[in-house]
Design an enzyme around this catalytic site. Structure first.
Site, mmCIF file in Angstrom:
data_model
loop_
_atom_site.group_PDB
_atom_site.id
_atom_site.type_symbol
_atom_site.label_atom_id
_atom_site.label_comp_id
_atom_site.label_asym_id
_atom_site.label_seq_id
_atom_site.Cartn_x
_atom_site.Cartn_y
_atom_site.Cartn_z
ATOM 1 N N GLY A 22 2.804 -2.815 8.811
ATOM 2 C CA GLY A 22 3.094 -3.022 10.225
ATOM 3 C C GLY A 22 4.552 -3.364 10.443
ATOM 4 N N THR A 37 0.824 -1.203 0.000
ATOM 5 C CA THR A 37 0.000 0.000 0.000
ATOM 6 C C THR A 37 0.863 1.259 0.000
ATOM 7 O OG1 THR A 37 -1.778 -1.130 1.166
ATOM 8 C CG2 THR A 37 -1.769 1.251 1.291
ATOM 9 N N GLU A 96 -6.124 -5.287 4.076
ATOM 10 C CA GLU A 96 -6.234 -6.479 3.206
ATOM 11 C C GLU A 96 -7.424 -6.384 2.257
ATOM 12 O OE1 GLU A 96 -3.756 -8.380 2.926
ATOM 13 O OE2 GLU A 96 -2.816 -7.331 4.584
#
Length: 669
Positions: free
Chosen positions: A191, A152, A434
């Site tokens: 993350g 992303t 997701e």
């Protein structure tokens, strides 16, 4: 055994149970062996003093929370190493520690190492060649390197073709040159990227010999393996505080002329030869396997969120007394109010149905993954469509269900010590990561419109969409008798007709001269509605099939409870979509009224077993971490104890009084 005496109202509820709580707990865990493994893991992790919090983490700064989370994450990682050495690190262990209730008990706001295990390692396994797996996997499993998954971007998310990060192959050095050419191209959200990972799988647009080839994954070293300082050309950091998942260390990444060797491109599905020749994948959808894997896991996670929220709210509702039903009687438990039951009990039912469906989808994914490894891609589109819409529906329903449970607890549900803020923050995040939910529904809808056309041509459809062919051959739904089987069939009939309408609307736009993509955009609301009903029809069918089968395998007492849960779920789901049912099925006013009466009857029948049902989820007090939902039910004592941990209450007079308030109060004298 709880340390304190159990609240008498809560104990009374447990005494009314008509089934064996442990029997359902074992069933929920996946069998006796997994139940024992769960207990062993809880003992290993939850009884470790180093993994307990003296101060509630809500009082920590963002920096302190990250450092606190990383310390715990490393302790967890060390324990995982030991489990691996002993051969006890199965998939269930990783699920429990990284996405399940056990991990949430230790790290309420998420694990900064989670993506290393959940995305980095599986991507190497799924998209790396055998040689690449030999080179990278042992380092990753042993945590000699820490990775994340950087796809992303600041300017692009679900629309992968819009990603701007670019990798150009330099044949003279046999290296890829990777760049983020603009601010919007910066990788955003991964993350652990901020300050934890030293490697990442970076997804970029691939160019060889000056030609665009599509997306490709590259292993990129981000930080020096010793000093942990960013590598040349790397701009990296933490993106800041968020609604939830505050300990995950989500980061940003900019790359300027970063060179990586040819072999750092994962090449199981597509290859670049030393001279720059590009070998395309046999099927472009093979590159989406990792995300499909995660979406299937997320469906089970949503069940855990609902289980936690409904446990807290149900136990609180058994203890809290308020608002007399009969003015001549004492205040009742608020769970005696039918409106409170309507808030709580459907969430319990959804938790059970989502868990059952999630287990089934997980098994289906493993079977289809095996088929894909053998070169059989026939069921890949079906799996992709199901994982997309179920991820969207289950996460949206779970987030709404958590909020409903919070509201059912009144003002106390708004307190941090209830743990609802954290549960909601973690659950609603699933609606976005997701694959944003609307986009997920649109991807499912594309598949549905395609198979509807196949059904019109007389082609045989796979089982999960075969109801579309049945509806095409049956213009009118007959014999709605209110039975659970007829509700399931009605769901499928309604779903098929929603798909029909989406198909017809797209065809209409095409005849008006619009292209395929423009037609799909103009029909977006029809498409998402079709995908939503398809997913809900699948949930209804799965609930009916699986819970009916389970009822034959368990004790008669538990079977009766499961039948009530099933009926409650199906009737509630039907009434929540009653407008669609009325549109396509000739239901009378009496039919709808009977459904509403059945709903109230289900609530009444489930009432004696409500507390024992949530007890059966077998959620440790550390997992719930809630003053409202502790096993002993001493709600008010736990709430008051939480105030004593507040740093503001450590001194009778805060320094700000003398610095600000007292001068302000005395200023007019």
């Amino acid at each position: 055994m709880p340390a304190k005496p159990v609240n008498p109202d809560l104990q009374k509820e447990r005494n009314t149970a008509t089934f064996d709580v442990r029997e359902f707990s074992v069933l929920w865990a996946g069998g006796e062996e997994r139940f024992k493994e769960k207990k062993a893991l809880e003992k290993m992790f939850l009884e470790d003093p180093a993994l307990q919090d003296d101060l509630p983490i809500s009082y920590l700064s963002h920096k302190e929370l990250y450092e606190h989370s990383l310390r715990k994450a490393c302790i967890i990682g060390e324990k995982i190493r030991k489990l691996r050495a002993d051969g006890e690190d199965g998939v269930d262990t990783y699920n429990a520690l990284l996405g399940g209730s056990l991990g949430a008990a230790i790290l309420k706001e998420g694990n900064p190492l989670a993506l290393h295990y959940v995305m980095f390692v599986p991507t190497i396994m799924g998209q790396g060649t055998m040689d690449q797996q030999v080179e990278w996997l042992s380092k990753a499993w042993d945590c000699e390197i820490i990775g994340t998954y950087a796809q992303t971007e600041l300017g692009h998310g679900t629309f992968l073709r819009g990603l701007e990060t670019r990798a150009d192959y330099d044949a003279s050095t046999q290296e890829f040159v990777i760049n983020t050419p603009s601010l919007s191209a910066y990788k955003w959200w991964p993350g652990g990227l901020g300050h934890t990972a030293n490697h990442a799988v970076v997804v970029a647009q691939l160019y060889t010999k000056g030609e665009f080839r599509g997306l490709a994954p590259f292993i990129v070293q981000l930080r020096d393996s010793d000093s942990h300082r960013p590598m040349p050309g790397i701009d990296i950091g933490d993106i800041g505080t968020k609604l939830g998942m505050k300990g995950v260390n989500n980061g940003y990444l900019g790359l300027k002329n970063v060179r990586v060797p040819l072999n750092n491109m994962l090449m199981k599905n597509q290859q670049v030869l030393p001279d720059g020749t590009y070998v395309a994948p046999k099927n472009s959808v093979l590159t989406y396997g990792t995300m499909m894997f995660v979406r299937c896991a997320l469906i089970r996670d949503t069940a855990q969120s609902l289980a936690k929220a409904s446990t807290i709210a149900t136990r609180y509702s058994a203890v809290r007394r308020q608002s007399p039903i009969d003015p001549n009687q004492p205040e009742p438990q608020i769970m005696d109010h039918t409106t409170q039951q309507l808030k709580l009990f459907p969430q319990i039912a959804k938790a059970i149905v989502f868990k059952t469906t999630g287990d089934g989808i997980w098994n289906m994914y493993n079977v289809i993954s095996g088929e894909i490894e053998q070169g059989n891609l026939d069921r890949l589109p079906e799996m992709h469509a199901l994982s997309c819409c179920l991820k969207a529906i289950c996460s949206a329903d779970a987030a709404a269900g958590v909020e409903t449970c919070r509201l059912s607890c009144g003002g106390h549900g708004y307190m941090d010590c209830s743990n609802f803020p954290t549960i909601y923050g973690m659950t609603t995040a699933v609606c976005t990561y997701e694959g944003e939910n609307t986009v997920m529904l649109l991807q499912t809808a594309r598949y549905l419109v395609k198979v509807y056309g196949q059904a019109l041509n007389g082609e045989k459809l796979v089982p999960t969409v075969s109801y579309i062919s049945d509806a095409i051959n049956q213009s009118k739904f007959v014999n709605f008798d209110g039975s659970l089987r007829s509700i399931v069939k009605a769901f499928q009939f309604v779903a098929a007709n929603k798909t029909r309408i989406a198909y017809e609307q797209i065809e209409l736009r095409r005849k008006q001269g619009h292209g395929t993509e423009v037609s799909a955009n103009l029909c977006g609301t029809f498409l998402t509605a079709a995908a939503d009903l398809h997913g809900r029809a699948f949930l209804a069918q799965t609930a009916y099939t699986e819970l009916t089968a389970l009822s034959r395998e368990v004790s008669p007492e538990l079977a009766e409870v499961l039948k009530v849960v099933l009926e409650l779920y199906l009737v509630d789901a039907c009434l929540n979509r009653i407008g669609d049912f009325l549109r396509f099925i000739d239901l009378t006013d009496q039919d709808v009224t009977q459904l509403e009466v059945r709903l109230e009857n289900c609530l009444k029948r489930l009432r004696p077993n409500a507390v024992s049902l949530v007890d059966s989820f077998d959620l440790h007090d550390r997992v719930l971490d809630s003053a409202l939902g502790a096993y002993d039910g001493n709600v008010y004592e736990h709430i008051f104890e939480s105030t004593k941990k507040n740093p503001l209450n450590k001194e009778p007079v805060n320094g700000a009084f003398h610095k600000y308030l007292k001068p302000f109060m005395k200023a007019h004298l």
